[in-house]
Design an enzyme around this catalytic site. Structure first.
Site, PDB file in Angstrom:
ATOM      1  N   TYR A 136     -33.049 -52.616 -38.891  1.00  0.00           N
ATOM      2  CA  TYR A 136     -32.968 -52.609 -40.351  1.00  0.00           C
ATOM      3  C   TYR A 136     -34.330 -52.883 -40.953  1.00  0.00           C
ATOM      4  CZ  TYR A 136     -33.218 -57.748 -40.600  1.00  0.00           C
ATOM      5  OH  TYR A 136     -33.639 -59.053 -40.523  1.00  0.00           O
ATOM      6  N   ARG A 170     -43.066 -50.087 -39.713  1.00  0.00           N
ATOM      7  CA  ARG A 170     -42.379 -51.080 -38.874  1.00  0.00           C
ATOM      8  C   ARG A 170     -41.004 -50.577 -38.453  1.00  0.00           C
ATOM      9  NH1 ARG A 170     -41.524 -57.071 -41.192  1.00  0.00           N
ATOM     10  NH2 ARG A 170     -40.061 -55.935 -42.519  1.00  0.00           N
ATOM     11  N   ARG A 206     -16.321 -47.181 -25.888  1.00  0.00           N
ATOM     12  CA  ARG A 206     -17.152 -48.390 -25.909  1.00  0.00           C
ATOM     13  C   ARG A 206     -17.769 -48.572 -24.524  1.00  0.00           C
ATOM     14  NH1 ARG A 206     -17.582 -53.478 -24.260  1.00  0.00           N
ATOM     15  NH2 ARG A 206     -18.512 -55.027 -25.674  1.00  0.00           N
ATOM     16  N   HIS A 241     -21.713 -49.914 -22.714  1.00  0.00           N
ATOM     17  CA  HIS A 241     -23.078 -50.363 -22.969  1.00  0.00           C
ATOM     18  C   HIS A 241     -24.064 -49.204 -22.905  1.00  0.00           C
ATOM     19  CE1 HIS A 241     -21.248 -54.274 -22.394  1.00  0.00           C
ATOM     20  NE2 HIS A 241     -22.376 -54.845 -22.804  1.00  0.00           N
ATOM     21  N   LYS A 261     -37.059 -55.488 -35.441  1.00  0.00           N
ATOM     22  CA  LYS A 261     -36.217 -55.929 -36.559  1.00  0.00           C
ATOM     23  C   LYS A 261     -34.784 -55.478 -36.292  1.00  0.00           C
ATOM     24  CE  LYS A 261     -36.647 -56.604 -41.560  1.00  0.00           C
ATOM     25  NZ  LYS A 261     -36.796 -58.068 -41.477  1.00  0.00           N
ATOM     26  N   GLU A 298     -41.623 -68.744 -35.637  1.00  0.00           N
ATOM     27  CA  GLU A 298     -41.417 -68.300 -37.017  1.00  0.00           C
ATOM     28  C   GLU A 298     -40.193 -68.987 -37.573  1.00  0.00           C
ATOM     29  OE1 GLU A 298     -40.693 -64.098 -37.179  1.00  0.00           O
ATOM     30  OE2 GLU A 298     -39.266 -64.139 -35.513  1.00  0.00           O
TER      31      GLU A 298
END
Length: 286
Positions: free
Chosen positions: A32, A51, A100, A102, A147, A179
Site C-alpha cells: 500500500y 516506493r 487458498r 501459499h 510497505k 522506527e
C-alpha cells in the site's frame, strides 16, 4: 467520500466488493501507499509511486497501472474542486485465485483499490506540549522496507501505546532504534540531528526524506547512522515523521521528559520549514 477506485472502475464505497479468496484478505499478500495532498496538489507523488514500485518488486508483483494512469486516478479521487487537505490510500494485492494456497498462480489478476480521506488538522497542543511515546522491542519481520499490508505487529504496538496513554511506540532491535509503529524517528543531541539509516529494518519514509532535504538546504547538520536506545532516551529532542502526521515533537518517552519536556528549538525550525514547503505545494510552486 463519494467514490473509490476498484479494479478499473470508480464507484460509491457501499458498492465496492472483493472476493473472500483475495490474498490480501487471506494472507496480507499486498502493498500500500499513503500520499498526502494539499490544495489539490500532491506532496511527493513521484517518490511515493517510486516506493510503491519498490515494494511491488520485492513481492514479485508487477505494477498493474502505468504511472500516468495512477496520476489520473489519484487526481480524480481528490475531487474537483478538491478538499483542502487529503490523503489517498492505495492498495494492491496479488488477487483472488480459485484456491487458498501459499503458492499463488502467476496468472492471477491483482486487486487494485484507492480512496481519498481528509487529513485531520494538527492539534494546537502538539506545538505547545508535544506528544508522548513508549519504547518496545521490534517484533516485526525483517523486511521493514516493504510497505506491506501485513501490519498486525504495528497494530499491536499502536494498541500498547494507546493503553499507556501515548501516541506512538518507538521500536528497537538489538539495542538499536529502528522506527515507530507507523513513523520514522529522529533524535537531536546538541546541535546534531540523526536518524537510523535506510535498510531492511525500516521503511524509507517520504516525509523522512523531505525532512533531511530541508535540513540540508538550510544548513542543519544531520547524520544517518545507527542510534542506540540509550541515545534515544538521553536525547535533547526526539521527533516522529509520517505522511499524514508530518513531523511531531516527542516530549515524553516511557514516562520521562525528553530534554526540557517541551518541543525543542530545532523541531520548531524544521517544522516551520516543512509548513512553508506545504504552502508552496498548495500554491503550485513545488
Amino acid at each position: 467520500m463519494k467514490e473509490l477506485y476498484l479494479n478499473g472502475a470508480f464507484m460509491p464505497p457501499d458498492e465496492a466488493r472483493i472476493s473472500v479468496m483475495d490474498r490480501g484478505f487471506l494472507f496480507g499478500d499486498g502493498v500500500y501507499e499513503v500520499i498526502p495532498s494539499y490544495g489539490g496538489r500532491f506532496l511527493g507523488l513521484e517518490p511515493h509511486l517510486d516506493r510503491l514500485d519498490a515494494s511491488l518488486a520485492a513481492l514479485r508483483l508487477a505494477n498493474p497501472l502505468a504511472r500516468e494512469t495512477w496520476r489520473s486516478v489519484l487526481q480524480r479521487l481528490i475531487g474537483t474542486p478538491p478538499a483542502p487537505d487529503q490523503y489517498v490510500y492505495l492498495q494492491i494485492t496479488r488477487g483472488a485465485p480459485p484456491e487458498r494456497d501459499h503458492l499463488c498462480p502467476e496468472s492471477t489478476e491483482p486487486t487494485v483499490m484507492a480512496l481519498a480521506r481528509p487529513i485531520k488538522p494538527r492539534a494546537p497542543t502538539v506545538a505547545e506540549r508535544g506528544v508522548t511515546c513508549i519504547t518496545r522491542p521490534d517484533i516485526r519481520w525483517l523486511r521493514g522496507e516493504i510497505k506491506s499490508i501485513s501490519l498486525v505487529a504495528s497494530v499491536m504496538m499502536r494498541r500498547e501505546a494507546a493503553d499507556a496513554g501515548a501516541l506512538e511506540t518507538i521500536m528497537h532491535r538489538d539495542g538499536q532504534v529502528t522506527e515507530g509503529a507507523v513513523s520514522n524517528v529522529f533524535v537531536v543531541t546538541g546541535d546534531e540531528l540523526a536518524t537510523p539509516p535506510k535498510g531492511h529494518l525500516l521503511l524509507p519514509g517520504i516525509t523522512r526524506e523531505l525532512a533531511l532535504l530541508l535540513a540540508r538546504d538550510h544548513g542543519i547538520r544531520f547524520l544517518e547512522h545507527p542510534i542506540p536506545l540509550e541515545t534515544l532516551r538521553g536525547a535533547d529532542e526526539v521527533w516522529l515523521s509520517s505522511s499524514t502526521r508530518e513531523i511531531l515533537p516527542v516530549t515524553r518517552l516511557d514516562d520521562r521528559p525528553v530534554g526540557t519536556g517541551l518541543p525543542g528549538p530545532l523541531w520548531r525550525r524544521i517544522d516551520a520549514l516543512y509548513q512553508d514547503y506545504k504552502a508552496r505545494v498548495r500554491e503550485g510552486h513545488v
